[in-house]
Design an enzyme around this catalytic site. Structure first.
Site, PDB file in Angstrom:
ATOM      1  N   GLY A 137      -9.550 -30.683  47.176  1.00  0.00           N
ATOM      2  CA  GLY A 137      -8.779 -29.644  47.863  1.00  0.00           C
ATOM      3  C   GLY A 137      -9.037 -29.612  49.353  1.00  0.00           C
ATOM      4  O   GLY A 137      -9.571 -30.575  49.924  1.00  0.00           O
TER       5      GLY A 137
ATOM      6  N   HIS B  22      -5.394 -36.944  52.417  1.00  0.00           N
ATOM      7  CA  HIS B  22      -5.087 -36.720  50.996  1.00  0.00           C
ATOM      8  C   HIS B  22      -3.587 -36.921  50.741  1.00  0.00           C
ATOM      9  O   HIS B  22      -3.199 -37.542  49.753  1.00  0.00           O
ATOM     10  CB  HIS B  22      -5.419 -35.276  50.593  1.00  0.00           C
ATOM     11  CG  HIS B  22      -6.857 -34.887  50.747  1.00  0.00           C
ATOM     12  ND1 HIS B  22      -7.292 -34.001  51.696  1.00  0.00           N
ATOM     13  CD2 HIS B  22      -7.958 -35.248  50.048  1.00  0.00           C
ATOM     14  CE1 HIS B  22      -8.593 -33.816  51.578  1.00  0.00           C
ATOM     15  NE2 HIS B  22      -9.037 -34.570  50.596  1.00  0.00           N
TER      16      HIS B  22
ATOM     17  N   GLY C 199      -8.928 -43.153  48.879  1.00  0.00           N
ATOM     18  CA  GLY C 199      -8.881 -43.473  50.301  1.00  0.00           C
ATOM     19  C   GLY C 199      -9.972 -44.467  50.698  1.00  0.00           C
ATOM     20  O   GLY C 199     -11.105 -44.385  50.204  1.00  0.00           O
TER      21      GLY C 199
ATOM     22  N   MET D 273      -9.824 -38.309  59.406  1.00  0.00           N
ATOM     23  CA  MET D 273      -9.625 -36.968  58.832  1.00  0.00           C
ATOM     24  C   MET D 273     -10.596 -36.745  57.683  1.00  0.00           C
ATOM     25  O   MET D 273     -10.861 -37.658  56.895  1.00  0.00           O
ATOM     26  CB  MET D 273      -8.196 -36.827  58.327  1.00  0.00           C
ATOM     27  CG  MET D 273      -7.208 -36.701  59.429  1.00  0.00           C
ATOM     28  SD  MET D 273      -5.600 -36.227  58.791  1.00  0.00           S
ATOM     29  CE  MET D 273      -4.677 -36.287  60.325  1.00  0.00           C
ATOM     30  N   SER D 274     -11.135 -35.535  57.614  1.00  0.00           N
ATOM     31  CA  SER D 274     -12.066 -35.176  56.550  1.00  0.00           C
ATOM     32  C   SER D 274     -12.048 -33.668  56.401  1.00  0.00           C
ATOM     33  O   SER D 274     -11.938 -32.941  57.399  1.00  0.00           O
ATOM     34  CB  SER D 274     -13.484 -35.634  56.928  1.00  0.00           C
ATOM     35  OG  SER D 274     -14.430 -34.985  56.108  1.00  0.00           O
ATOM     36  N   SER D 275     -12.160 -33.199  55.169  1.00  0.00           N
ATOM     37  CA  SER D 275     -12.242 -31.745  54.963  1.00  0.00           C
ATOM     38  C   SER D 275     -13.441 -31.194  55.714  1.00  0.00           C
ATOM     39  O   SER D 275     -13.452 -30.040  56.137  1.00  0.00           O
ATOM     40  CB  SER D 275     -12.365 -31.418  53.476  1.00  0.00           C
ATOM     41  OG  SER D 275     -11.328 -32.050  52.764  1.00  0.00           O
ATOM     42  N   ARG D 276     -14.469 -32.019  55.881  1.00  0.00           N
ATOM     43  CA  ARG D 276     -15.696 -31.547  56.541  1.00  0.00           C
ATOM     44  C   ARG D 276     -15.528 -31.400  58.056  1.00  0.00           C
ATOM     45  O   ARG D 276     -16.371 -30.778  58.701  1.00  0.00           O
ATOM     46  CB  ARG D 276     -16.872 -32.480  56.227  1.00  0.00           C
ATOM     47  CG  ARG D 276     -17.282 -32.394  54.767  1.00  0.00           C
ATOM     48  CD  ARG D 276     -18.615 -33.069  54.494  1.00  0.00           C
ATOM     49  NE  ARG D 276     -19.164 -32.655  53.222  1.00  0.00           N
ATOM     50  CZ  ARG D 276     -19.031 -33.309  52.069  1.00  0.00           C
ATOM     51  NH1 ARG D 276     -18.372 -34.438  52.030  1.00  0.00           N
ATOM     52  NH2 ARG D 276     -19.556 -32.840  50.956  1.00  0.00           N
TER      53      ARG D 276
HETATM   54  P1  AMP Z   1     -12.023 -35.556  48.798  1.00  0.00           P
HETATM   55  O1  AMP Z   1     -11.152 -34.367  48.644  1.00  0.00           O
HETATM   56  O2  AMP Z   1     -12.822 -35.566  50.043  1.00  0.00           O
HETATM   57  O3  AMP Z   1     -12.832 -35.837  47.552  1.00  0.00           O
HETATM   58  O4  AMP Z   1     -11.058 -36.818  48.937  1.00  0.00           O
HETATM   59  C1  AMP Z   1     -10.072 -37.093  47.972  1.00  0.00           C
HETATM   60  C2  AMP Z   1      -9.476 -38.443  48.256  1.00  0.00           C
HETATM   61  O5  AMP Z   1      -8.880 -38.441  49.555  1.00  0.00           O
HETATM   62  C3  AMP Z   1     -10.522 -39.574  48.243  1.00  0.00           C
HETATM   63  O6  AMP Z   1      -9.953 -40.715  47.603  1.00  0.00           O
HETATM   64  C4  AMP Z   1     -10.748 -39.822  49.713  1.00  0.00           C
HETATM   65  O7  AMP Z   1     -11.169 -41.132  50.004  1.00  0.00           O
HETATM   66  C5  AMP Z   1      -9.348 -39.568  50.263  1.00  0.00           C
HETATM   67  N1  AMP Z   1      -9.403 -39.291  51.697  1.00  0.00           N
HETATM   68  C6  AMP Z   1     -10.186 -38.371  52.327  1.00  0.00           C
HETATM   69  N2  AMP Z   1     -10.030 -38.454  53.669  1.00  0.00           N
HETATM   70  C7  AMP Z   1      -9.143 -39.447  53.890  1.00  0.00           C
HETATM   71  C8  AMP Z   1      -8.568 -40.017  55.062  1.00  0.00           C
HETATM   72  N3  AMP Z   1      -8.887 -39.590  56.290  1.00  0.00           N
HETATM   73  N4  AMP Z   1      -7.687 -41.032  54.926  1.00  0.00           N
HETATM   74  C9  AMP Z   1      -7.357 -41.493  53.681  1.00  0.00           C
HETATM   75  N5  AMP Z   1      -7.856 -40.994  52.534  1.00  0.00           N
HETATM   76  C10 AMP Z   1      -8.732 -39.986  52.630  1.00  0.00           C
END
Ligand code: AMP
Length: 282
Positions: A31, A37, A147, A184-187
């Site tokens: 999420g 995502h 990703g 990009m990152s949720s963090r």
């Molecule tokens: P997460 O919600 O962080 O567990 O990420 C869910 C999925 O989104 C994972 O397969 C991640 O590798 C992918 N993801 C997260 N950030 C990125 C990004 N900047 N570019 C592409 N995929 C991403």
């Protein structure tokens, strides 16, 4: 878009989809969705007849001292974003359904999971692989989308699928970046302005290595000097580099002479926030 929080209802719904001959694509997430995502969802919608996205902040992949309690989340916003991308089903199970009190079976990869992020997060991939295996069994997709951003995770999931014979094709999609280069990152939501500036050095280091590789440099020792120069020039007060590694992208093992491509993986702590990034040189 169908919304389900019950794994039994999910099972019944997807059985009907499968019976009708449609292919199922799956995008597991925690999420707090951003364009990274959503790029996975777009890939799934394009390739598959029916796209399932899951939202579950998986407690077992966080160690006690990590950010589970503060992990960002906004279900309504995530739902709107998924709807806009034409996802067909959103699955948002609760913790009790995923991990009943007597839960005791785990997926442990015994080799690659100990490298890179596994060094500072020794239980992380056990949690990741276990939840992904459970979700794979619940959704039974034809394709699952991950990703490149979490490179080690994608290698481990491919390994699990191969070792345990999951009949699923794993598709790894490119890293989506902010306009200035930050992955990009949720963090990233945790970063204050100063930390955000320092965080940018991670991608800056990778891009300067990539540029010099394109100009003909191949000596890893010089790449490491480049990292030192980027850090010395900016003198960041919030960033510490945890690792900068050059590995075989297929195996995550050290490079040998005939490698066709090189994974450059970096991790750092920016304030209290741990960030990762990578590029492939080829
Ligand atoms: P997460 O919600 O962080 O567990 O990420 C869910 C999925 O989104 C994972 O397969 C991640 O590798 C992918 N993801 C997260 N950030 C990125 C990004 N900047 N570019 C592409 N995929 C991403």
């Amino acid at each position: 878009m169908i919304e389900l929080d019950c794994k039994y209802e999910l099972h019944d719904t997807l059985r009907d989809i499968r019976m009708s001959g449609r292919t199922i694509g799956f995008v597991p997430t925690m999420g707090s969705l951003h364009d990274g995502h959503l790029s996975l969802v777009r890939n799934s919608v394009e390739k598959c007849d029916f796209t399932v996205a899951s939202i579950f902040v998986n407690p077992t992949q966080f160690a006690k001292n990590e950010d589970l309690e503060n992990y960002p989340g906004n279900y309504q916003n995530d739902k709107n974003l998924l709807e806009k991308e034409n996802a067909d089903l959103i699955f948002y199970p609760n913790e009790k359904d995923m991990y009943p009190a007597d839960f005791s079976t785990w997926i442990i990869e015994d080799d690659i999971s100990k490298e890179l992020c596994g060094l500072s997060r020794p239980t992380h991939f056990k949690g990741v692989l276990t939840i992904v295996a459970k979700l794979f069994n619940m959704v039974q997709p034809d394709y699952a989308f991950f990703g490149q951003k979490d490179f080690q995770q994608s290698v481990l999931i491919k390994k699990m699928v191969s070792d345990l014979d999951f009949p699923i094709e794993i598709i790894v999609c490119p890293i989506v970046r902010e306009s200035d280069g930050l992955a990009m990152s949720s963090r990233n939501f945790y970063l204050n302005d100063d930390e955000r500036k320092d965080a940018l050095l991670l991608s800056k280091i990778l891009f300067s290595i990539e540029k010099s590789f394109q100009d003909g440099e191949t000596d890893v020792r010089n790449f490491i000097l480049m990292k030192d120069k980027v850090i010395d020039d900016s003198n960041p007060s919030n960033l510490t580099i945890e690792y900068l590694k050059f590995l075989n992208p297929e195996t995550l093992k050290p490079l040998s002479k005939n490698n066709k491509s090189v994974l450059v993986a970096i991790a750092g702590k920016c304030g209290a926030t741990r960030l990762i990034d990578n590029i492939i040189l080829q």
